[in-house]
Design an enzyme around this catalytic site. Sequence first.
Site, PDB file in Angstrom:
ATOM      1  N   ASP A  35      -0.273 -66.872  38.081  1.00  0.00           N
ATOM      2  CA  ASP A  35      -0.092 -65.668  38.915  1.00  0.00           C
ATOM      3  C   ASP A  35       1.333 -65.182  38.696  1.00  0.00           C
ATOM      4  O   ASP A  35       2.247 -66.009  38.488  1.00  0.00           O
ATOM      5  CB  ASP A  35      -0.312 -65.980  40.407  1.00  0.00           C
ATOM      6  CG  ASP A  35       0.976 -66.505  41.053  1.00  0.00           C
ATOM      7  OD1 ASP A  35       1.175 -67.734  41.013  1.00  0.00           O
ATOM      8  OD2 ASP A  35       1.783 -65.675  41.546  1.00  0.00           O
ATOM      9  N   CYS A  69      -8.035 -49.262  29.229  1.00  0.00           N
ATOM     10  CA  CYS A  69      -7.915 -48.917  30.655  1.00  0.00           C
ATOM     11  C   CYS A  69      -8.010 -47.405  30.847  1.00  0.00           C
ATOM     12  O   CYS A  69      -7.838 -46.607  29.926  1.00  0.00           O
ATOM     13  CB  CYS A  69      -6.601 -49.463  31.232  1.00  0.00           C
ATOM     14  SG  CYS A  69      -5.177 -48.372  31.060  1.00  0.00           S
ATOM     15  N   ASP A 125       4.520 -77.024  50.770  1.00  0.00           N
ATOM     16  CA  ASP A 125       5.420 -77.856  49.959  1.00  0.00           C
ATOM     17  C   ASP A 125       6.844 -77.345  50.091  1.00  0.00           C
ATOM     18  O   ASP A 125       7.082 -76.271  50.642  1.00  0.00           O
ATOM     19  CB  ASP A 125       4.995 -77.800  48.488  1.00  0.00           C
ATOM     20  CG  ASP A 125       5.125 -76.397  47.916  1.00  0.00           C
ATOM     21  OD1 ASP A 125       4.998 -75.429  48.701  1.00  0.00           O
ATOM     22  OD2 ASP A 125       5.347 -76.256  46.713  1.00  0.00           O
ATOM     23  N   GLN A 175       6.043 -81.263  42.575  1.00  0.00           N
ATOM     24  CA  GLN A 175       7.434 -80.879  42.630  1.00  0.00           C
ATOM     25  C   GLN A 175       8.251 -81.882  41.796  1.00  0.00           C
ATOM     26  O   GLN A 175       7.724 -82.432  40.826  1.00  0.00           O
ATOM     27  CB  GLN A 175       7.917 -80.805  44.092  1.00  0.00           C
ATOM     28  CG  GLN A 175       7.268 -79.663  44.883  1.00  0.00           C
ATOM     29  CD  GLN A 175       7.673 -78.292  44.384  1.00  0.00           C
ATOM     30  OE1 GLN A 175       8.638 -78.112  43.637  1.00  0.00           O
ATOM     31  NE2 GLN A 175       6.910 -77.281  44.784  1.00  0.00           N
ATOM     32  N   CYS A 226      -5.020 -45.320  29.591  1.00  0.00           N
ATOM     33  CA  CYS A 226      -4.922 -45.170  28.135  1.00  0.00           C
ATOM     34  C   CYS A 226      -6.059 -44.339  27.562  1.00  0.00           C
ATOM     35  O   CYS A 226      -5.907 -43.695  26.519  1.00  0.00           O
ATOM     36  CB  CYS A 226      -4.902 -46.553  27.470  1.00  0.00           C
ATOM     37  SG  CYS A 226      -3.392 -47.454  27.828  1.00  0.00           S
ATOM     38  N   CYS A 230      -5.700 -50.348  24.163  1.00  0.00           N
ATOM     39  CA  CYS A 230      -6.068 -50.663  25.550  1.00  0.00           C
ATOM     40  C   CYS A 230      -7.253 -49.815  25.988  1.00  0.00           C
ATOM     41  O   CYS A 230      -7.340 -48.630  25.654  1.00  0.00           O
ATOM     42  CB  CYS A 230      -4.872 -50.407  26.468  1.00  0.00           C
ATOM     43  SG  CYS A 230      -5.222 -50.767  28.200  1.00  0.00           S
ATOM     44  N   ASP A 256      -1.263 -68.560  48.916  1.00  0.00           N
ATOM     45  CA  ASP A 256      -0.199 -69.560  48.877  1.00  0.00           C
ATOM     46  C   ASP A 256      -0.060 -70.107  50.299  1.00  0.00           C
ATOM     47  O   ASP A 256      -0.736 -69.660  51.214  1.00  0.00           O
ATOM     48  CB  ASP A 256       1.093 -68.947  48.345  1.00  0.00           C
ATOM     49  CG  ASP A 256       1.739 -68.010  49.349  1.00  0.00           C
ATOM     50  OD1 ASP A 256       2.633 -67.262  48.963  1.00  0.00           O
ATOM     51  OD2 ASP A 256       1.330 -68.010  50.526  1.00  0.00           O
ATOM     52  N   SER A 257       0.827 -71.092  50.493  1.00  0.00           N
ATOM     53  CA  SER A 257       0.868 -71.724  51.831  1.00  0.00           C
ATOM     54  C   SER A 257       1.999 -71.150  52.672  1.00  0.00           C
ATOM     55  O   SER A 257       2.220 -71.562  53.795  1.00  0.00           O
ATOM     56  CB  SER A 257       1.109 -73.217  51.670  1.00  0.00           C
ATOM     57  OG  SER A 257       2.382 -73.370  51.036  1.00  0.00           O
ATOM     58  N   GLY A 258       2.737 -70.225  52.093  1.00  0.00           N
ATOM     59  CA  GLY A 258       3.840 -69.657  52.858  1.00  0.00           C
ATOM     60  C   GLY A 258       5.145 -70.374  52.616  1.00  0.00           C
ATOM     61  O   GLY A 258       6.211 -69.826  52.870  1.00  0.00           O
ATOM     62  N   GLY A 259       5.084 -71.568  52.092  1.00  0.00           N
ATOM     63  CA  GLY A 259       6.305 -72.358  51.898  1.00  0.00           C
ATOM     64  C   GLY A 259       7.333 -71.601  51.088  1.00  0.00           C
ATOM     65  O   GLY A 259       8.446 -71.340  51.540  1.00  0.00           O
ATOM     66  N   PHE A 260       6.938 -71.199  49.917  1.00  0.00           N
ATOM     67  CA  PHE A 260       7.878 -70.564  48.983  1.00  0.00           C
ATOM     68  C   PHE A 260       8.452 -69.280  49.590  1.00  0.00           C
ATOM     69  O   PHE A 260       9.642 -69.007  49.515  1.00  0.00           O
ATOM     70  CB  PHE A 260       7.147 -70.243  47.682  1.00  0.00           C
ATOM     71  CG  PHE A 260       8.024 -69.686  46.605  1.00  0.00           C
ATOM     72  CD1 PHE A 260       8.056 -68.326  46.337  1.00  0.00           C
ATOM     73  CD2 PHE A 260       8.848 -70.522  45.858  1.00  0.00           C
ATOM     74  CE1 PHE A 260       8.851 -67.809  45.337  1.00  0.00           C
ATOM     75  CE2 PHE A 260       9.663 -70.015  44.852  1.00  0.00           C
ATOM     76  CZ  PHE A 260       9.664 -68.657  44.593  1.00  0.00           C
ATOM     77  N   GLY A 305       7.872 -75.312  41.614  1.00  0.00           N
ATOM     78  CA  GLY A 305       9.285 -75.525  41.312  1.00  0.00           C
ATOM     79  C   GLY A 305       9.736 -74.980  39.977  1.00  0.00           C
ATOM     80  O   GLY A 305      10.838 -75.289  39.519  1.00  0.00           O
ATOM     81  N   HIS A 349      -2.774 -50.070  34.109  1.00  0.00           N
ATOM     82  CA  HIS A 349      -2.570 -50.440  32.702  1.00  0.00           C
ATOM     83  C   HIS A 349      -1.986 -51.839  32.550  1.00  0.00           C
ATOM     84  O   HIS A 349      -2.494 -52.676  31.803  1.00  0.00           O
ATOM     85  CB  HIS A 349      -1.664 -49.444  31.983  1.00  0.00           C
ATOM     86  CG  HIS A 349      -1.249 -49.982  30.656  1.00  0.00           C
ATOM     87  ND1 HIS A 349      -2.112 -50.017  29.563  1.00  0.00           N
ATOM     88  CD2 HIS A 349      -0.110 -50.609  30.258  1.00  0.00           C
ATOM     89  CE1 HIS A 349      -1.512 -50.624  28.549  1.00  0.00           C
ATOM     90  NE2 HIS A 349      -0.294 -51.002  28.951  1.00  0.00           N
TER      91      HIS A 349
END
Length: 374
Positions: free
Chosen positions: A268, A308, A147, A191, A311, A306, A93-97, A218, A337
Amino acid sequence: MTRPGTFQILARDGAARRGTLETAHGTVQTPVFMPVGTQASVKSIDPRDLDEIRAQIVLGNTYHLYMRPGDELVAQMGGLHGFAAWDRPVLTDSGGFQVFSLAGLREITENGVTFRSHIDGSSHIFTPEKAIAIQQNLGSDIMMVLDECVAYGTEYDYTAKSLEMTTRWAQRCRDAHPEGQNGRLVFGIVQGGFFEDLRTRSAQQLMEIPFEGFAIGGLSVGESPDEMRQLLAHTAPLLPDQKPRYLMGVGTPMDILDGVALGVDMFDCVLPTRNARNGTLFTSFGKINIKQARFRDDPEPLDPECDCYACRTFSRAYLRHLYMARELLSYRLNTLHNLRFYLRMMEEVRDAIGQGTFEQLRARYRAAYEQSES
Ligand SMILES: CCNc1nc2cc3[nH]c(NC)nc3cc2c(=O)[nH]1
Ligand SMILES: [Zn+2]
């Protein structure tokens, strides 16, 4: 190797798309879920685990890595790929959030956002150019523009001015990393808050800039599921059909399936990893919490469907014991899991789109998850 940035749509089922996105570190099958590795690690699991659960691409947080250990150090250590021994794609990410949600005392000006570190109070500035330079140091395969993610409920006039600045910042980010430079990609971020006309304006302005993909920002900022879906239904189709669409910070299994149905390709969310650490586990029969007494002497695997390691190897009784005893192994097995649940769901999604059975898949998950959405 096919040119990085190439996005091919292999199949469609309604607005849902199955595709491939080429990056400098390999091909990503979409729709894709990206595990979050905030501080250059997906908490409590290692790259071998990520391989075993078939994670394709992981997300790193620029703000955290800039603060600690520092993007210059990461660059010196071979970028995130060398530093964290992960040889597949990374999106940062760009760090903005994070600045808006973590750092204190921040100020937004045309030039960028100034803020104080949540670690030692030192003051810093993220300009669009700086945000890109940090992500270049991290060796990111997909960089996000700087952003302004306006808070839920921000009124119209501020939102309108903010999106114009986000567009100017986006252009400065693209100028700082021109299209095709060393195979790395840059995504724009739409946005416009919860105003459909502003979302249209933001999307139209950003599509003038040659980004390799477009994120919808947003959202997942406190709005109701219906508000998110409505805004998404308006915004996703505005974006270029032939480019990947990334819905940031989303979401629950149903949010993701609804996003896929509206044409979103990338997701994500910290939910699977964060919930693992508080015992909330996703299963094919809905969400459960492993600390519930009913699992105390339950010899069954957590989720029979599952594949994994947790499990295949342990009982619910053992997973509950580990959690109640606060054993570190509890974090690791629960995380393995939950991530495998999300990644396996995406494998089913890709297959279903290829077979034209996506709506049946979505209905199956809805039957298990509607009532457990507490
Ligand atoms: C790349 C940084 N910019 C950026 N990140 C975001 C991360 C989010 N995470 C969530 N919910 C958990 N909503 C988000 C919105 C944005 C957004 O609008 N912008
Ligand atoms: Zn499992």
